[in-house]
Design an enzyme around this catalytic site. Structure first.
Site, PDB file in Angstrom:
ATOM      1  N   GLU A  54       0.838  -1.201   0.000  1.00 16.09           N
ATOM      2  CA  GLU A  54       0.000   0.000   0.000  1.00 16.09           C
ATOM      3  C   GLU A  54       0.869   1.245   0.000  1.00 16.09           C
ATOM      4  OE1 GLU A  54      -0.275   2.215   2.655  1.00 16.09           O
ATOM      5  OE2 GLU A  54       0.971   1.154   4.091  1.00 16.09           O
ATOM      6  N   CYS A  62       4.383   4.752   9.511  1.00 12.97           N
ATOM      7  CA  CYS A  62       5.097   4.220   8.343  1.00 12.97           C
ATOM      8  C   CYS A  62       6.580   4.593   8.311  1.00 12.97           C
ATOM      9  CB  CYS A  62       4.416   4.697   7.060  1.00 12.97           C
ATOM     10  SG  CYS A  62       2.775   3.990   6.808  1.00 12.97           S
TER      11      CYS A  62
END
Length: 437
Positions: free
Chosen positions: A149, A261
């Site tokens: 993703e 992230c």
């Protein structure tokens, strides 16, 4: 197509909802009964602009259902997406325990051929380990796809619906065609699918995040040098951002990157390099600069008050690691606030969305306010950590009136020196000359 998505966290919830909006029948699975109950009642466990409306629309249409029964999802789906977390372990490597637990459960529940799609960010080589792990537990055939993703918190819906690219890491051409069919609704204007081997797909995710983090840390390091040499980092940013080879994105200096992230993936890439006996020197420097940047900003505030820190009160605007999210994981604000508290400073904080997530981390060590201006009352200065849109054009007159002293420490360089100087507000930001009242 019938699709199962495991994980009702950020990645799984956004992916499953958008896939349902593309016309698929999606069963979203999570072991957390509270999350599933919230979703069934029309509530969303995370804040992401536009997500609640899409969830409600697709649930009402019957395309999106929720369950804690993973085996049921496997039985009723051809394609199983895995979107569970891979948090950093103590040594910085990615903790894959949840990934393997889900893979085992899928294998155990299979009653025929399935396609397993990895949405979670996993170290290079995980595709081999998952295949071997599953093959040892099921006699049924399956194919594995690495489909990383590339969602930005705060803009995830648009990123999924109108992606820059969709990477499909697969060895079976027939499976590639099925994946293209799944993503076809999001490719109406142009084809943006890149097909490659699973290992390269896994590496692409880490490489992308590490390079973006590098741009941020590079600019933050430049801001420190600008402070020392009297240059204006905003002018420097414009000077280099206009170069087509560099571009303006991710060149805004600030208090450092955070979230779920960049910090995790940068450290995981460092760990992969150590395991491969190939030191990731640039990546290690990116991480070190990021940690130094948040300390440097907080130390600048503490240095301003010198020996008079204890008993001071600071108003804080912005707790989430970035705007348009309630995520405070690795948020610079949290680290800096802890530094302030250690020096005996009281903190009165406001964030449009991250009050509850902050309370879960900091408890009652700080005061939290729904109204940003109320947080200013009795404070000696305003400190800004997050670039929410509503912070960009505040009522400076009210800020000046409600603070004990008209002082702003801006960790996002939101304002112009001249504007605040005219208002009689002392302004300190990053990599630019301070403006005195």
């Amino acid at each position: 197509m019938r699709i199962g998505v495991v994980g009702a966290g950020y990645v799984g919830l956004v992916a499953g909802t958008c896939l349902a909006d593309g016309g698929n029948h999606v069963m979203l699975v999570d072991k957390d009964e509270r999350k599933i109950r919230m979703l069934e009642e029309g509530e969303v466990p995370i804040y992401e602009p536009g997500l609640a409306e899409i969830i409600q629309r697709n649930a009402k249409a019957g395309r999106l259902t929720f369950t804690t029964d993973l085996a049921q999802a496997v039985r009723e789906s051809l394609v199983m997406f895995i979107g569970v977390g891979t948090p950093p372990a103590a040594d910085g490597s990615a903790d894959l325990s949840a990934i393997f637990a889900v893979a085992e459960a899928i294998a155990d529940a299979m009653d025929g051929y399935r396609i397993v799609v990895m949405k979670s960010t996993v170290p290079v080589g995980t595709h081999r380990a998952i295949r071997e792990h599953m093959a040892a537990r099921t006699p049924h055939p399956f194919d594995y796809v690495s489909n990383p993703e590339f969602l930005k918190e705060g803009a995830a819906i648009d990123d999924f619906m109108r992606p820059d690219r969709v990477i499909i890491g697969a060895d079976n051409p027939a499976v590639v065609e099925i994946m293209k069919e799944i993503y076809a609704p999001f490719m109406r204007t142009r084809e943006r699918i890149l097909v490659m081997d699973p290992a390269s797909a896994e590496m692409s995710k880490y490489a992308a995040n590490a390079l973006l983090a590098t741009k941020i840390s590079f600019m933050n390091e430049m801001s420190g040098l600008c402070d020392r040499l009297g240059a204006d980092v905003e002018m420097v940013r414009r000077g280099i951002g206009s170069d087509a080879r560099i571009g303006p994105a991710f060149l805004f200096p600030g208090v450092g990157y955070g979230g779920s992230c960049f910090p995790k993936d940068v450290q995981a890439l460092m760990s992969m390099g150590q395991d491969a006996e190939y030191p990731m020197s640039i990546t290690e420097a990116v991480h070190a600069v990021n940690q130094r940047q948040r300390r440097r900003f907080a130390e600048g505030v503490l240095r301003y008050y010198g020996d008079g820190c204890r008993g001071r009160v600071l108003a804080v605007w912005g707790l989430a690691f970035k705007a348009r999210t309630d995520d405070v994981r690795e948020a610079p604000a949290i680290d800096c606030i802890r530094m302030f508290l250690d020096q005996g400073i009281r903190v009165r904080a406001h964030d449009p969305e991250a009050l509850e997530t902050t309370r879960a981390v900091l408890g009652d060590t700080i005061e939290l306010f729904e109204d940003g201006y109320a947080a200013l009352d009795g404070a000696d200065a305003l400190v800004i950590f997050t670039d929410w849109q509503e912070f960009r054009t505040p009522d400076f007159t009210m800020i000046k009136e409600r603070l004990n002293q008209p002082v702003i420490f801006d960790g996002r360089n939101l304002y112009e020196h001249a504007t605040l100087a005219r208002m009689g507000i002392e302004y300190h930001c990053i990599g630019r000359r301070a403006a005195s009242k």
